[in-house]
Design an enzyme around this catalytic site. Structure first.
Site, short mmCIF file in Angstrom:
data_model
loop_
_atom_site.label_atom_id
_atom_site.label_comp_id
_atom_site.label_asym_id
_atom_site.label_seq_id
_atom_site.Cartn_x
_atom_site.Cartn_y
_atom_site.Cartn_z
N GLU A 154 0.87 -1.18 0.00
CA GLU A 154 0.00 0.00 0.00
C GLU A 154 0.90 1.23 0.00
OE1 GLU A 154 -2.43 -0.17 3.53
OE2 GLU A 154 -2.34 -2.35 3.47
N ARG A 166 -6.92 -1.60 -4.97
CA ARG A 166 -7.79 -0.63 -4.32
C ARG A 166 -7.16 0.76 -4.42
NH1 ARG A 166 -8.70 0.15 2.13
NH2 ARG A 166 -10.43 1.64 2.06
N TYR A 200 -7.88 4.80 -3.22
CA TYR A 200 -8.75 5.64 -2.39
C TYR A 200 -8.01 6.87 -1.89
CZ TYR A 200 -6.59 3.02 1.52
OH TYR A 200 -5.72 2.43 2.39
N ASP A 250 -6.91 8.83 1.18
CA ASP A 250 -6.68 8.54 2.59
C ASP A 250 -6.71 9.82 3.42
OD1 ASP A 250 -6.22 6.85 4.70
OD2 ASP A 250 -4.07 6.68 4.40
N GLU A 254 -4.07 6.91 -2.05
CA GLU A 254 -3.42 5.66 -1.65
C GLU A 254 -3.78 4.57 -2.63
OE1 GLU A 254 -2.89 2.61 2.13
OE2 GLU A 254 -3.29 4.73 2.45
N THR A 307 -1.90 -2.49 -3.95
CA THR A 307 -1.84 -3.49 -5.02
C THR A 307 -2.78 -4.65 -4.73
OG1 THR A 307 -0.12 -4.89 -4.02
CG2 THR A 307 0.63 -3.02 -5.36
N TRP A 365 -12.05 -6.84 -0.32
CA TRP A 365 -11.00 -7.84 -0.50
C TRP A 365 -11.55 -9.27 -0.53
CZ3 TRP A 365 -6.75 -6.04 -2.40
CH2 TRP A 365 -6.30 -4.76 -2.05
#
Length: 452
Positions: free
Chosen positions: A9, A53, A55, A57, A63, A66, A419
């Site tokens: 991340e 993902r 988004y 943050d 952010e 993977t 997830w």
């Protein structure tokens, strides 16, 4: 666990320089960045066709997390694809600004600190078996992670009251705890919050938040690969010397400030060892462990670079790794710049160069220019990175998620994913729970896609 699920991340720093009189706050710039995402995802927190993902943050930091990967090269490729995804948002946002008469250049930095002293992270995730003793994992990993910056740091110029000094790590000054369930308040080295994103009876997710964001592909491979190898050895019952640190937070700063790796850090019980001593122990155990393990060319690459990096630090001769280790690449760049323009490390132009090194825009970012000149080694191919922008890893659960998202978008269906869940938001509220991150084929998902 020789085949392990891993992910990275990355939080990106954002800034904008404006051509006209109008100014935007960082929050407003971030909203421009994510406007295209919100237009199709109806949210600034979305999963992409490649299983990742994306988004916004805390603190207006984009952010990118993977998708689940099960090999190092796959992970580095998808980490690099994240930069391409963010670069596309950057270009789109600049066009929107221009159309609205707000001329400006947006910068996204893959680094860990801004000029105001704020820090944002790069978090590594490793799947570990639930049956293992988690406290032992933490005990053995902590000295390794505190000293790993010797080979994996991104490098930073630290301005002190006395003078500017070059440090190994950007993140080291901002870590305040060894092991904790918090991520933002105390910034621990290892986060223990138990969110496996998998079958909780079988697995845990180890969340490492101490690492720097690396521009160098080889350093990213080394950072994650060495940690995965140490985890594998812990699970296999390999015995390590006791390097329990007296004060991990003091130690991580001391290591960052010592480019020789020789300064002694205080261990529990009053003993001492240097970062080089500690890393040499883990490296020696790894070499020994691999003699009885199935060969893996990617792990061989990691161990080769690990050994060469330690040799370079010990000899203070970095010629054999000066295209492969982030902090070494950056320091060499600064030294050339200082020699050419006769300037001190404290010169503001060095600080600008430090920032430009982490600019992810191709053709503008300094690291990209070094890479194009062959001064920074690659392990990925452009074609593979471009493919990874839209295509999930084909060997993990990410394939199920990516295929589902692609099918739902193309069919114009309303859906929700995270997830572990894939859900069609129709009257039947059909949901598939995918608890096995190793599984890339699932008849239930095939049926859900076919029903569209």
């Amino acid at each position: 666990m020789q085949r392990r699920i891993m992910g990275i991340e990355t939080e990106f720093g954002v800034t904008c320089t404006f051509h006209g009189h109008r100014r935007l706050s960082p929050d407003e710039v971030a909203r421009y960045l994510f406007r295209r995402v919100v237009s199709w995802g109806r949210s600034s927190n979305v999963f992409l066709r490649n299983g990742a993902r994306l988004y916004l943050d805390v603190g207006s930091h984009p952010e990118y997390a993977t998708a689940e990967c099960d090999s190092l090269h796959q992970l580095v490729t998808h980490d690099r694809a994240g930069e391409r995804v963010l670069e596309e948002l950057l270009i789109d946002a600049e066009q929107r600004l221009a159309e609205e008469g707000i001329g400006g250049d947006i910068y996204l930095f893959k680094n860990n600190t801004d000029s105001a002293g704020n820090s944002y992270g790069c978090h590594e995730n490793f799947l570990v078996v639930r049956a293992g003793e988690f406290s032992r994992i933490s005990d053995v990993l902590l000295p390794f992670l505190v000293t790993r910056q010797l080979i994996c740091g991104a490098g930073k110029v630290l301005q002190t009251p006395k003078a500017a000094t070059f440090c190994l790590s950007q993140r080291a000054e901002h870590i305040w705890e060894g092991v904790s369930s918090a991520t933002t308040r105390s910034r621990p080295i290892i986060n223990t919050r138990d969110e496996p994103h998998a079958d909780a009876e079988k697995y845990r997710r180890l969340h490492v938040i101490v690492g720097d964001s690396n521009m160098s592909e080889t350093t990213t491979m080394l950072k994650v690969g060495t940690a995965a190898l140490v985890l594998e050895m812990i699970e296999a019952g390999v015995a390590f010397r006791d390097f329990a640190l007296d004060n991990p937070i003091r130690a991580i700063r001391e290591v960052s400030h010592d480019l020789t790796g020789r300064r002694p850090v205080r261990l529990a019980g009053g003993r001492q060892a240097s970062a080089l001593d500690i890393q040499r122990e883990y490296y020696a155990r790894a070499v020994e462990h691999l003699r009885n393990r199935d060969r893996d060319p990617q792990i061989d690459q990691v161990v080769d670079l690990w050994g060469r990096a330690l040799d370079a630090v010990e000899a203070q001769d970095f010629a054999k790794v000066d295209t492969e280790i982030d902090w070494v690449i950056k320091r060499k760049l600064f030294q050339r710049y200082q020699d050419r323009y006769d300037m001190e490390l404290s010169d503001p132009k060095i600080a600008q160069l430090d920032l430009a090194y982490h600019d992810i825009k191709r053709g503008r970012g300094v690291f990209d220019l070094l890479q194009r000149k062959g001064l920074a080694k690659r392990i990925t191919e452009d074609e593979a990175v471009d493919a990874a922008v839209d295509t999930p890893p084909q060997t993990t659960r990410a394939k199920l998620r990516g295929d589902f998202i692609t099918a739902a978008q193309e069919a114009g269906r309303d859906f929700t994913v995270d997830w572990v869940h894939l859900k069609l938001n129709d009257q039947a509220q059909r949901t598939v729970l995918c608890k096995d991150p190793f599984r890339s084929v699932d008849e239930r998902v095939d049926r859900l896609i076919a029903s569209m």
